[in-house]
Design a protein around this motif. Structure first.
Motif, PDB file in Angstrom:
ATOM      1  N   ARG A  76      12.189  56.693  35.047  1.00 31.71           N
ATOM      2  CA  ARG A  76      11.551  55.493  35.590  1.00 31.71           C
ATOM      3  C   ARG A  76      10.591  55.858  36.730  1.00 31.71           C
ATOM      4  N   ASP A  83      13.135  48.612  27.124  1.00 28.69           N
ATOM      5  CA  ASP A  83      13.830  47.655  26.269  1.00 28.69           C
ATOM      6  C   ASP A  83      13.527  47.926  24.799  1.00 28.69           C
ATOM      7  N   GLY A  87      -1.202  46.416  28.459  1.00 27.69           N
ATOM      8  CA  GLY A  87      -0.196  46.075  29.452  1.00 27.69           C
ATOM      9  C   GLY A  87      -0.415  46.810  30.762  1.00 27.69           C
ATOM     10  N   LEU A 116      -0.585  44.322  33.846  1.00 25.97           N
ATOM     11  CA  LEU A 116       0.740  44.038  34.390  1.00 25.97           C
ATOM     12  C   LEU A 116       1.131  45.136  35.379  1.00 25.97           C
ATOM     13  N   PRO A 117       2.052  44.848  36.287  1.00 30.12           N
ATOM     14  CA  PRO A 117       2.581  45.915  37.148  1.00 30.12           C
ATOM     15  C   PRO A 117       3.198  47.014  36.287  1.00 30.12           C
ATOM     16  N   GLU A 152       5.677  48.830  36.757  1.00 29.42           N
ATOM     17  CA  GLU A 152       7.139  48.737  36.681  1.00 29.42           C
ATOM     18  C   GLU A 152       7.562  47.793  35.551  1.00 29.42           C
ATOM     19  N   GLN A 153       6.816  46.711  35.389  1.00 31.03           N
ATOM     20  CA  GLN A 153       7.134  45.764  34.320  1.00 31.03           C
ATOM     21  C   GLN A 153       6.857  46.373  32.957  1.00 31.03           C
ATOM     22  N   VAL A 154       5.785  47.136  32.864  1.00 27.99           N
ATOM     23  CA  VAL A 154       5.462  47.806  31.604  1.00 27.99           C
ATOM     24  C   VAL A 154       6.576  48.779  31.242  1.00 27.99           C
ATOM     25  N   TYR A 155       7.088  49.512  32.236  1.00 29.50           N
ATOM     26  CA  TYR A 155       8.163  50.463  31.940  1.00 29.50           C
ATOM     27  C   TYR A 155       9.412  49.740  31.453  1.00 29.50           C
ATOM     28  N   ASP A 156       9.758  48.621  32.091  1.00 27.07           N
ATOM     29  CA  ASP A 156      10.941  47.876  31.674  1.00 27.07           C
ATOM     30  C   ASP A 156      10.801  47.378  30.234  1.00 27.07           C
ATOM     31  N   MET A 157       9.609  46.943  29.873  1.00 22.00           N
ATOM     32  CA  MET A 157       9.370  46.479  28.507  1.00 22.00           C
ATOM     33  C   MET A 157       9.476  47.641  27.530  1.00 22.00           C
ATOM     34  N   THR A 189       6.502  55.225  36.572  1.00 15.07           N
ATOM     35  CA  THR A 189       5.903  54.291  37.520  1.00 15.07           C
ATOM     36  C   THR A 189       5.104  54.983  38.616  1.00 15.07           C
TER      37      THR A 189
END
Length: 291
Positions: free
Chosen positions: A194, A174, A159, A163-164, A166-171, A198
């Motif tokens: 966060r 979650d 990932g 992927l960005p 930031e998106q990896v952190y959000d995933m 990032t």
């Protein structure tokens, strides 16, 4: 990942940039205000971590009389790093610690937490002459071996490469939120976590993640060095299996020490107890022991 309980720095703990022959490194540093420091403690954070993982421990160790320096490794949070995979081998990361110890005058007491323990070991194998001791804190002999853990790490590395961040952190967040017993941190700490994640160089974090899947067990080589060794972990550490840590300690010729009422982040869970166990080890030279 360690989660700080507060972002407020204790009096005497300051952000300092450490200049070395291998570049500049962000640190949190504390120097005793009275007398000459007993020496230098160099604290190395683990995977997805940073110098802030040690904030309370920096304060406690300084109060015992030690100049204490917690660092961000290359590409980690506030230390810059290249977008070059080869820059994040254990050999390169270990060489950074050697350079840090030299810049701090040598003979450092080296403490590596979790993944930081693998880097600390590499540093001692690279140049044992600049370290007095090595403490492996909640660390292990090499890569993880649990298949589920390996699969999660491999997916995260993939990932980060595709992927960005930031998106990896959000995933990841979650996923963490759904874990049994998860307790959300205060808003300011959540914002820091966060920002820290990032702010990593994505290549750095991806490669460090891969090192947790492929790091060689070099315990036997470390055992042959004359740098004094310590293995310690929280009583409920959920990183490397505790039996594996005790087997590593035995191979190093020492007994693993258990930090009561602590998990994988003793520097946050029990900073006073962790500091005392470290300084007791720093001072426990064979020539000072009673027969």
């Amino acid at each position: 990942m360690s989660t700080p309980r507060t972002l407020t720095l204790p009096d005497g703990v300051h952000p300092v940039t450490l200049e070395t022959e291998r570049g500049s490194f962000a640190t949190l540093t504390a120097v005793p205000s009275i007398g000459t420091p007993l020496g230098t403690v160099l604290l190395v954070p683990g995977w997805t971590g940073s110098k802030e993982d040690f904030t309370p421990l920096v304060d406690h160790l300084c109060r015992y009389g030690w100049r204490t320096v917690a660092v961000d490794q290359r590409g980690q949070y506030e230390t810059a790093g290249p977008a070059d995979k080869s820059a994040y081998s254990l050999a390169e990361l270990g060489a950074d610690l050697v350079a840090m110890s030299k810049a701090l005058g040598g003979f450092s007491q080296l403490v590596g937490h979790s993944f930081g323990g693998l880097v600390a070991r590499e540093a001692v194998l690279t140049d044992p002459s600049v370290f007095s001791t090595i403490s492996l804190l909640c660390s292990g002999p090499g890569a993880f071996t649990d298949e589920a853990t390996l699969q999660s790490l491999q997916m995260l590395a993939y990932g980060l490469e595709n992927l960005p961040i930031e998106q990896v952190y959000d995933m990841k967040l979650d996923h963490d939120n759904k874990a049994p017993g998860y307790v959300a941190p205060p808003a300011d700490v959540a914002a820091f976590l966060r920002k820290r994640f990032t702010s990593n160089v994505p290549t750095s974090l991806a490669e460090i993640t891969r090192r947790l899947t492929d790091a060689e067990d070099r315990t036997k080589q470390l055992a042959k060095t004359n740098v004094r060794k310590q293995v310690l972990h929280g009583a409920t550490d959920d990183g490397w299996p505790i039996p594996a840590q005790h087997a590593m300690a035995a191979a190093l010729g020492v007994e693993a020490e258990v930090i009561p009422e602590a998990g994988h982040s003793p520097a946050i869970d029990q900073p006073a107890k962790t500091a005392r166990m470290l300084v007791d080890f720093f001072h426990d030279y064979p020539s000072l022991r009673t027969v």
